[in-house]
Scaffold this motif. Structure first.
Motif, PDB file in Angstrom:
ATOM      1  N   THR A  35       0.797  -1.230   0.000  1.00  0.00           N
ATOM      2  CA  THR A  35       0.000   0.000   0.000  1.00  0.00           C
ATOM      3  C   THR A  35       0.827   1.277   0.000  1.00  0.00           C
ATOM      4  OG1 THR A  35      -0.127  -0.081   2.427  1.00  0.00           O
ATOM      5  CG2 THR A  35      -1.923  -1.112   1.184  1.00  0.00           C
ATOM      6  N   GLY A  36       2.145   1.177   0.147  1.00  0.00           N
ATOM      7  CA  GLY A  36       2.969   2.387   0.215  1.00  0.00           C
ATOM      8  C   GLY A  36       4.416   2.065   0.463  1.00  0.00           C
ATOM      9  N   TYR A  37       4.892   2.448   1.645  1.00  0.00           N
ATOM     10  CA  TYR A  37       6.303   2.246   1.959  1.00  0.00           C
ATOM     11  C   TYR A  37       6.473   2.016   3.450  1.00  0.00           C
ATOM     12  CZ  TYR A  37       6.283   7.053   3.798  1.00  0.00           C
ATOM     13  OH  TYR A  37       6.002   8.177   4.519  1.00  0.00           O
ATOM     14  N   GLU A  38       7.640   1.469   3.785  1.00  0.00           N
ATOM     15  CA  GLU A  38       8.094   1.393   5.166  1.00  0.00           C
ATOM     16  C   GLU A  38       9.543   1.852   5.199  1.00  0.00           C
ATOM     17  OE1 GLU A  38       9.114  -1.949   8.594  1.00  0.00           O
ATOM     18  OE2 GLU A  38       7.608  -2.430   7.068  1.00  0.00           O
ATOM     19  N   VAL A  39       9.875   2.731   6.127  1.00  0.00           N
ATOM     20  CA  VAL A  39      11.257   3.179   6.315  1.00  0.00           C
ATOM     21  C   VAL A  39      11.935   2.208   7.269  1.00  0.00           C
ATOM     22  CG1 VAL A  39      12.760   5.061   7.037  1.00  0.00           C
ATOM     23  CG2 VAL A  39      10.562   5.568   5.943  1.00  0.00           C
ATOM     24  N   LEU A  40      13.029   1.606   6.817  1.00  0.00           N
ATOM     25  CA  LEU A  40      13.692   0.551   7.581  1.00  0.00           C
ATOM     26  C   LEU A  40      14.791   1.074   8.494  1.00  0.00           C
ATOM     27  CD1 LEU A  40      13.999  -2.115   4.738  1.00  0.00           C
ATOM     28  CD2 LEU A  40      12.238  -1.961   6.500  1.00  0.00           C
ATOM     29  N   THR A  41      15.304   2.269   8.216  1.00  0.00           N
ATOM     30  CA  THR A  41      16.485   2.762   8.934  1.00  0.00           C
ATOM     31  C   THR A  41      16.088   3.836   9.950  1.00  0.00           C
ATOM     32  OG1 THR A  41      16.825   4.069   6.915  1.00  0.00           O
ATOM     33  CG2 THR A  41      18.288   2.191   7.284  1.00  0.00           C
TER      34      THR A  41
END
Length: 284
Positions: free
Chosen positions: A247-253
């Motif tokens: 559905t979009g994005y996830e920031v991993l850092t």
């Protein structure tokens, strides 16, 4: 072009590596002050990654084709240095700006991130450059979702930075990342909407704009690694590693000490491990 899509298990590994990379920057933050050398910062990071996190600093001895092995565990780029600055015995001074770029390898996965630091108070111009660069990165991140194209990300960053009176470095870009430090695709920080590769779930890449206060032209410093602005104007960079979700994005850092997201960011999805792991706890 072969883009490696990551499975749910792969993404979990990248979440851990990404959070560890961010936690190195958390650890370094109180040490970034006038009088410390970048070599001392490198030693702190090296020991923390090995001894506390049980990881490996990816830059150490990294040698892509045509390069001599990189001699340190982090990159420290000061003032007019654009990227890949090598830590040395130069002490940071009040008013300097410095980018610290960290990549931690954990269980084979790479967590790649960088932050800008203003040493001491800093000038209004230096603080503004660092802030606009941070916001430009997030303008790009906010575009990430399935069906969007890489050109849309680059365009969003370019328009925002240039409207603020700054220029985009074009010779370096974001990149795919996973078991390898640098994978496809290349993620340009400039471009035209609707162009280049289409984003699909499972893609993981960095967004890491390098933005100059003056002209965009750069040159090599002479040590085989460090890049500087030709006109000696200040340069800034921020970096996050992103996964494209359904559905979009996830920031991993991200980690407990990550800077807050800009107000224009709507409903950011940050590293889900933060909800499960107490601040400061690592997975060594």
């Amino acid at each position: 072009m072969t883009i490696t899509l990551k499975s749910a298990a792969d993404i979990e590994g990248m979440r851990i590596a990404g959070r560890l990379g961010s936690e190195v920057l958390d650890m370094l933050t109180p040490h970034v002050k006038p009088g410390i050398t970048t070599e001392q910062l490198d030693k702190l990071a090296h020991d923390y990654i090995f001894d506390v996190q049980g990881g490996i600093p990816a830059p150490l001895n990294y040698a892509p084709p045509g390069y001599t092995p990189y001699p340190k565990s982090i990159c420290t780029s000061i003032n007019q240095q654009v990227c890949h600055g090598i830590p040395n015995d130069r002490a940071l001074k009040d008013g300097d700006i410095v980018n610290i770029d960290v990549t931690v390898i954990k269980d084979g996965w790479h967590g790649d991130t960088s932050r800008m630091f203003v040493v001491g108070k800093g000038s209004i111009a230096a603080n503004r450059l660092c802030q606009i660069t941070y916001e430009a990165m997030w303008k790009g991140i906010e575009k990430v979702r399935p069906g969007v194209r890489l050109g849309d990300i680059g365009h969003a960053i370019q328009v925002f930075a240039e409207n603020a009176g700054f220029s985009i470095v074009r010779e370096f870009c974001g990149h795919g990342i996973g078991k390898k430090f640098h994978e496809e695709p290349q993620v340009l920080h400039y471009g035209r909407p609707g162009t280049l590769e289409e984003l699909v779930p499972g893609m993981i890449f960095t967004i890491e704009p390098m933005i100059n206060a003056g002209k965009r032209d750069i040159k090599e410093f002479g040590d085989g690694w460090t890049i500087v602005t030709k006109d000696r104007s200040l340069s800034a960079q921020w970096e996050h590693t992103i996964v494209v979700t359904e559905t979009g994005y996830e920031v991993l850092t991200v980690s407990a000490g990550s800077p807050p997201v800009p107000a224009f960011v709507k409903n950011p999805v940050l590293n889900r491990l933060l909800a499960d792991v107490p601040s400061g706890v690592t997975t060594a």
